[in-house]
Design a protein around this motif. Structure first.
Motif, short mmCIF file in Angstrom:
data_model
loop_
_atom_site.label_atom_id
_atom_site.label_comp_id
_atom_site.label_asym_id
_atom_site.label_seq_id
_atom_site.Cartn_x
_atom_site.Cartn_y
_atom_site.Cartn_z
N LYS A 193 0.84 -1.18 0.07
CA LYS A 193 -0.05 0.02 -0.33
C LYS A 193 0.95 1.10 0.08
O LYS A 193 0.47 2.19 -0.68
N PHE A 194 2.02 1.33 0.66
CA PHE A 194 2.66 2.33 0.88
C PHE A 194 3.88 2.31 -0.37
O PHE A 194 4.72 3.32 -0.39
N ASN A 195 4.12 1.34 -1.08
CA ASN A 195 4.95 1.19 -2.14
C ASN A 195 6.23 1.36 -1.53
O ASN A 195 7.33 1.66 -1.94
N ALA A 196 6.43 0.50 -0.32
CA ALA A 196 7.69 0.46 0.40
C ALA A 196 8.36 -0.77 0.20
O ALA A 196 7.43 -1.91 0.49
N SER A 197 9.49 -0.93 0.15
CA SER A 197 10.37 -2.35 0.15
C SER A 197 10.92 -2.81 1.68
O SER A 197 11.18 -3.90 1.57
N THR A 198 11.10 -1.92 2.18
CA THR A 198 12.08 -2.22 3.60
C THR A 198 11.25 -1.52 4.91
O THR A 198 10.20 -0.73 4.60
N ILE A 199 11.30 -2.33 5.69
CA ILE A 199 10.97 -1.84 7.08
C ILE A 199 11.45 -0.50 7.53
O ILE A 199 10.77 0.52 7.96
N ALA A 200 12.71 -0.04 6.86
CA ALA A 200 13.14 1.32 7.24
C ALA A 200 12.41 2.42 6.31
O ALA A 200 12.13 3.48 7.06
N GLU A 201 11.86 1.86 5.18
CA GLU A 201 10.91 3.12 4.67
C GLU A 201 9.57 3.19 5.47
O GLU A 201 9.11 4.27 5.43
N LEU A 202 9.02 1.92 5.92
CA LEU A 202 8.00 2.22 6.73
C LEU A 202 8.27 2.77 8.08
O LEU A 202 7.26 3.93 8.22
N ALA A 203 9.38 2.90 8.50
CA ALA A 203 9.76 3.49 9.78
C ALA A 203 9.86 5.16 9.46
O ALA A 203 9.41 6.02 10.13
N HIS A 204 10.31 5.45 8.39
CA HIS A 204 10.34 7.22 7.76
C HIS A 204 8.93 7.50 7.64
O HIS A 204 8.66 8.40 7.79
N ILE A 205 8.16 6.61 6.91
CA ILE A 205 6.77 7.28 6.56
C ILE A 205 6.08 7.39 8.13
O ILE A 205 5.34 8.35 8.34
N ALA A 206 6.20 6.32 8.96
CA ALA A 206 5.56 6.52 10.20
C ALA A 206 5.94 7.64 11.07
O ALA A 206 5.36 8.42 11.67
N ASN A 207 7.36 8.06 10.71
CA ASN A 207 7.92 9.12 11.37
C ASN A 207 7.32 10.61 10.71
O ASN A 207 7.06 11.40 11.44
N ALA A 208 6.98 10.67 9.48
CA ALA A 208 6.52 11.63 8.84
C ALA A 208 5.21 11.91 9.31
O ALA A 208 4.73 12.91 9.35
N LEU A 209 4.47 10.82 9.42
CA LEU A 209 2.97 10.90 9.97
C LEU A 209 2.91 11.36 11.43
O LEU A 209 1.79 11.57 12.09
N GLY A 210 3.94 11.14 12.22
CA GLY A 210 4.01 11.34 13.53
C GLY A 210 3.66 10.14 14.53
O GLY A 210 3.32 10.09 15.75
N VAL A 211 3.53 9.04 13.69
CA VAL A 211 3.23 7.62 14.44
C VAL A 211 4.30 7.35 15.44
O VAL A 211 3.99 6.72 16.54
N ILE A 212 5.43 7.60 15.02
CA ILE A 212 6.64 7.39 15.93
C ILE A 212 7.41 8.47 15.86
O ILE A 212 7.56 9.30 14.90
N LYS A 213 8.48 8.65 16.78
CA LYS A 213 9.30 9.99 16.89
C LYS A 213 10.50 9.60 16.99
O LYS A 213 10.98 8.52 17.58
N ASN A 214 11.34 10.42 16.60
CA ASN A 214 12.81 10.44 16.65
C ASN A 214 13.41 10.44 18.18
O ASN A 214 12.73 11.23 18.63
#
Length: 214
Positions: A193-214
């Protein structure tokens, strides 16, 4: 005057005990039932018909969002207040979209919980004041991600968040009481759905959405 009846849903017994003490000292509110999982909450809602449901989001089993969706599907007039540790706007927007009438965080002052229950019981909505600044706005560059995340099912969203936080498939399976293969399938669907190939990409997307924080 009839008291506002409350169904309390949280998987932590200590948290529920704290709620009981707070609400027991409040005139006009009474807890008529408690549940530690969404499955039990759905059944208790049908049996008790409470005026307000106070619902945690992070629970094993079907989880809070799916519980919220199921109750609202059965009763569109259900009055549900989400009471969560999550203060990110994506959680607020998904909860309201699923049918919640209010959202407050567990860091809020005790009187906010009482005010929220009373307002929602009276037919209103209640978003914790500190959350109104971030809900439902989002950065323009996050618009595509937000549109996609809103298409995730409640369980896909739970898996997405845990994957983004670095949990393994086995740990997620244990956390959500799901089979390993089921979680793996969810992971594949989410990446697609996110057109992501790695967990790192999912983490980046989640961070952009505010789901996780740095």
């Amino acid at each position: 005057m009839k008291k506002v009846s409350v169904l309390l849903v949280d998987d932590h017994a200590v948290v529920r005990a704290g709620f009981r003490m707070l609400l027991a000292s409040t005139d006009g509110i009474e807890i008529v039932a408690e549940a530690e999982r969404g499955e039990a909450a759905c059944q208790l809602y049908l049996e008790k018909q409470p005026d307000v449901v106070v619902l945690d989001l992070s629970m094993p089993g079907i989880g809070g969002l799916e519980c919220l969706r199921r109750i609202c599907n059965r009763d569109p007039l259900a009055k549900i207040l989400v009471f969560s540790v999550h203060d990110e706007s994506v959680y607020v927007s998904r909860a309201i979209a699923a049918g919640a009438k209010g959202y407050i965080t567990k860091n809020s002052a005790p009187e906010i919980l009482v005010d929220a229950i009373q307002d929602i019981a009276a037919g209103g909505m209640y978003i914790e004041p500190s959350l109104e600044k971030t809900y439902p706005t989002h950065k323009p560059e996050d618009a595509d991600y937000k549109d996609i995340v809103n298409t995730l099912t409640p369980k896909e969203f739970d898996v997405f968040c845990l994957l983004a936080k670095g949990l393994t498939t086995h740990k997620i399976a244990d956390e959500l009481c799901l089979g390993y293969k089921t979680v793996a399938n969810y992971g594949t669907q989410i990446k697609s759905k996110f057109n992501a190939s790695t967990i790192a990409e999912l983490a980046h997307i989640a961070n952009a959405l505010g789901v996780i924080k740095n």
